[in-house]
Design an enzyme around this catalytic site. Structure first.
Site, PDB file in Angstrom:
ATOM      1  CE1 TYR A 187      -4.308  -2.174   5.168  1.00  9.17           C
ATOM      2  CE2 TYR A 187      -3.780   0.078   4.528  1.00  9.17           C
ATOM      3  CZ  TYR A 187      -4.026  -1.240   4.184  1.00  9.17           C
ATOM      4  OH  TYR A 187      -3.992  -1.612   2.865  1.00  9.17           O
ATOM      5  CB  SER A 241      -0.863  -0.014   1.263  1.00 11.38           C
ATOM      6  OG  SER A 241      -1.511   1.219   1.453  1.00 11.38           O
TER       7      SER A 241
HETATM    8  N1  LIG Z   1      -8.693  -1.223  -1.404  1.00 15.42           N
HETATM    9  C1  LIG Z   1      -7.664  -0.405  -1.258  1.00 15.42           C
HETATM   10  O1  LIG Z   1      -7.828   0.832  -1.307  1.00 15.42           O
HETATM   11  C2  LIG Z   1      -6.273  -0.976  -1.087  1.00 15.42           C
HETATM   12  C3  LIG Z   1      -5.192  -0.122  -1.333  1.00 15.42           C
HETATM   13  C4  LIG Z   1      -3.900  -0.612  -1.189  1.00 15.42           C
HETATM   14  C5  LIG Z   1      -3.692  -1.925  -0.798  1.00 15.42           C
HETATM   15  N2  LIG Z   1      -4.774  -2.728  -0.557  1.00 15.42           N
HETATM   16  C6  LIG Z   1      -4.492  -4.096  -0.142  1.00 15.42           C
HETATM   17  O2  LIG Z   1      -5.033  -4.972  -1.107  1.00 15.42           O
HETATM   18  C7  LIG Z   1      -5.322  -6.244  -0.513  1.00 15.42           C
HETATM   19  C8  LIG Z   1      -6.732  -6.659  -0.883  1.00 15.42           C
HETATM   20  O3  LIG Z   1      -7.615  -5.694  -0.359  1.00 15.42           O
HETATM   21  P1  LIG Z   1      -9.050  -5.375  -1.001  1.00 15.42           P
HETATM   22  O4  LIG Z   1      -9.040  -3.956  -1.344  1.00 15.42           O
HETATM   23  O5  LIG Z   1      -9.407  -6.388  -2.025  1.00 15.42           O
HETATM   24  O6  LIG Z   1      -9.908  -5.532   0.330  1.00 15.42           O
HETATM   25  P2  LIG Z   1     -11.243  -6.321   0.637  1.00 15.42           P
HETATM   26  O7  LIG Z   1     -12.206  -6.072  -0.448  1.00 15.42           O
HETATM   27  O8  LIG Z   1     -11.591  -5.942   2.024  1.00 15.42           O
HETATM   28  O9  LIG Z   1     -10.790  -7.854   0.586  1.00 15.42           O
HETATM   29  C9  LIG Z   1      -9.889  -8.372   1.539  1.00 15.42           C
HETATM   30  C10 LIG Z   1      -9.671  -9.831   1.221  1.00 15.42           C
HETATM   31  O10 LIG Z   1      -8.736 -10.364   2.162  1.00 15.42           O
HETATM   32  C11 LIG Z   1      -9.328 -11.529   2.732  1.00 15.42           C
HETATM   33  N3  LIG Z   1      -8.825 -11.808   4.061  1.00 15.42           N
HETATM   34  C12 LIG Z   1      -8.799 -10.992   5.144  1.00 15.42           C
HETATM   35  N4  LIG Z   1      -8.272 -11.641   6.205  1.00 15.42           N
HETATM   36  C13 LIG Z   1      -7.940 -12.884   5.772  1.00 15.42           C
HETATM   37  C14 LIG Z   1      -7.357 -14.020   6.386  1.00 15.42           C
HETATM   38  N5  LIG Z   1      -7.011 -14.003   7.692  1.00 15.42           N
HETATM   39  N6  LIG Z   1      -7.159 -15.134   5.644  1.00 15.42           N
HETATM   40  C15 LIG Z   1      -7.503 -15.159   4.338  1.00 15.42           C
HETATM   41  N7  LIG Z   1      -8.092 -14.139   3.706  1.00 15.42           N
HETATM   42  C16 LIG Z   1      -8.294 -13.000   4.413  1.00 15.42           C
HETATM   43  C17 LIG Z   1     -10.806 -11.222   2.740  1.00 15.42           C
HETATM   44  O11 LIG Z   1     -11.542 -12.403   2.969  1.00 15.42           O
HETATM   45  P3  LIG Z   1     -13.047 -12.380   3.638  1.00 15.42           P
HETATM   46  O12 LIG Z   1     -13.992 -12.128   2.502  1.00 15.42           O
HETATM   47  O13 LIG Z   1     -13.154 -13.719   4.273  1.00 15.42           O
HETATM   48  O14 LIG Z   1     -13.049 -11.240   4.636  1.00 15.42           O
HETATM   49  C18 LIG Z   1     -10.953 -10.654   1.341  1.00 15.42           C
HETATM   50  O15 LIG Z   1     -10.948 -11.663   0.387  1.00 15.42           O
HETATM   51  C19 LIG Z   1      -5.093  -6.049   0.984  1.00 15.42           C
HETATM   52  O16 LIG Z   1      -3.840  -6.575   1.350  1.00 15.42           O
HETATM   53  C20 LIG Z   1      -5.113  -4.544   1.164  1.00 15.42           C
HETATM   54  O17 LIG Z   1      -4.375  -4.143   2.287  1.00 15.42           O
HETATM   55  C21 LIG Z   1      -6.048  -2.287  -0.707  1.00 15.42           C
END
Ligand SMILES: NC(=O)c1ccc[n+]([C@@H]2O[C@H](COP(=O)([O-])OP(=O)(O)OC[C@H]3O[C@@H](n4cnc5c(N)ncnc54)[C@H](OP(=O)(O)O)[C@@H]3O)[C@@H](O)[C@H]2O)c1
Length: 245
Positions: free
Chosen positions: A143, A130
């Site tokens: 975070y 991130s």
């Molecule tokens: N969205 C943003 O703005 C953004 C920006 C920069 C980086 N990121 C990073 O991108 C990655 C994906 O985020 P996203 O935006 O797709 O968020 P999201 O829509 O909240 O999805 C998060 C995913 O991680 C899974 N997860 C959480 N805890 C877990 C665990 N203990 N074991 C296995 N799976 C787990 C969730 O599963 P469940 O459905 O079971 O909860 C879901 O599939 C993350 O690492 C986040 O930090 C996001």
């Protein structure tokens, strides 16, 4: 490394960025794509094989590394963001949960799959980081700490796995249009764009992706962060605090 013909595993593949990573892998011709998720029934993307995995469960992580011993491309995407401050939060539960998933969960995955990647020719490992790896935003402070730790982990794993030919790619992004950023009213890039940039980097042998303009600007400002990054953040934070008093 070419995606076509590779065997990939994506964590958190049931929604958001994870689903976009899995879909992009299928469209680029990966021979097999494992979609790991806490609720594998939610992995419905065509061509993706569901695998039950909570990355905070080290025993299950070890089992999955044995069950998916053909993996040559690991995408550590799963993560949590609890929107928690350091001082104002009622306790350290959010900070611990973020560190447990984003840092320790990803560390478990790297450790478990290092020998799998080696056995399959080195391959590649992609960690979804991130812009918050680079600086502290008070709204999402703990975070950011977990993502800074995960960035450090990524750099260290790259050094440790160099001898076995594993490409370790750090993908940094600002706001991405997923559930995690649903409440954010700022420009967001699409998860598809992040996935495309990540796999372009894998195919080109590049170690870092700065996926959007804000992330590129912040990274370029790091050597002068206390002049360029923190004053505007401080001003914005002060105005919020004053507005709530
Ligand atoms: N969205 C943003 O703005 C953004 C920006 C920069 C980086 N990121 C990073 O991108 C990655 C994906 O985020 P996203 O935006 O797709 O968020 P999201 O829509 O909240 O999805 C998060 C995913 O991680 C899974 N997860 C959480 N805890 C877990 C665990 N203990 N074991 C296995 N799976 C787990 C969730 O599963 P469940 O459905 O079971 O909860 C879901 O599939 C993350 O690492 C986040 O930090 C996001």
């Amino acid at each position: 490394m070419q995606i076509a013909g590779s065997v990939a595993l994506v964590t958190g593949a049931n929604r958001g960025l994870g689903r976009a990573f899995a879909r992009e892998l299928v469209s680029r011709g990966a021979a097999k794509v494992y979609g790991a998720a806490r609720q594998p029934a939610q992995v419905t993307e065509p061509g993706v094989l569901p695998v039950a995995l909570d990355i905070t469960d080290p025993q299950r992580v070890a089992e999955v590394a044995m069950e998916c011993a053909d993996v040559s491309l690991l995408v550590n995407n799963a993560g949590v963001m609890k929107a928690s401050t350091f001082i104002g939060a009622p306790n350290t539960d959010a900070a611990r949960a973020e560190m447990e998933t984003n840092y320790f969960g990803t560390l478990s995955m790297c450790r478990a799959f290092a020998s799998v990647l080696a056995a399959n020719g080195g391959g590649a490992l992609v960690n979804m980081l991130s812009v918050g790896s680079f600086y502290t935003n008070p709204f999402t402070a703990s975070y950011g700490a977990s993502k800074a730790a995960e960035w450090s982990l990524t750099n260290g794993v790259r050094l440790e796995l160099h001898h076995q030919g594993t490409l370790v790619v750090a993908v940094h992004a600002s706001f991405v249009d997923t559930d995690m950023a649903a409440l954010v009213d700022s420009p967001k890039i699409s998860p598809e764009s992040v996935a495309q940039q990540a796999f372009d980097a894998v195919e080109a042998g590049q170690i870092e992706v700065l996926a959007d303009e804000r992330t590129r600007t912040v990274k370029a400002s790091l050597s002068r962060d206390h002049e360029l990054i923190y004053p505007p953040v401080q001003g914005f934070w002060d105005s919020i605090v004053q507005g709530t008093q």
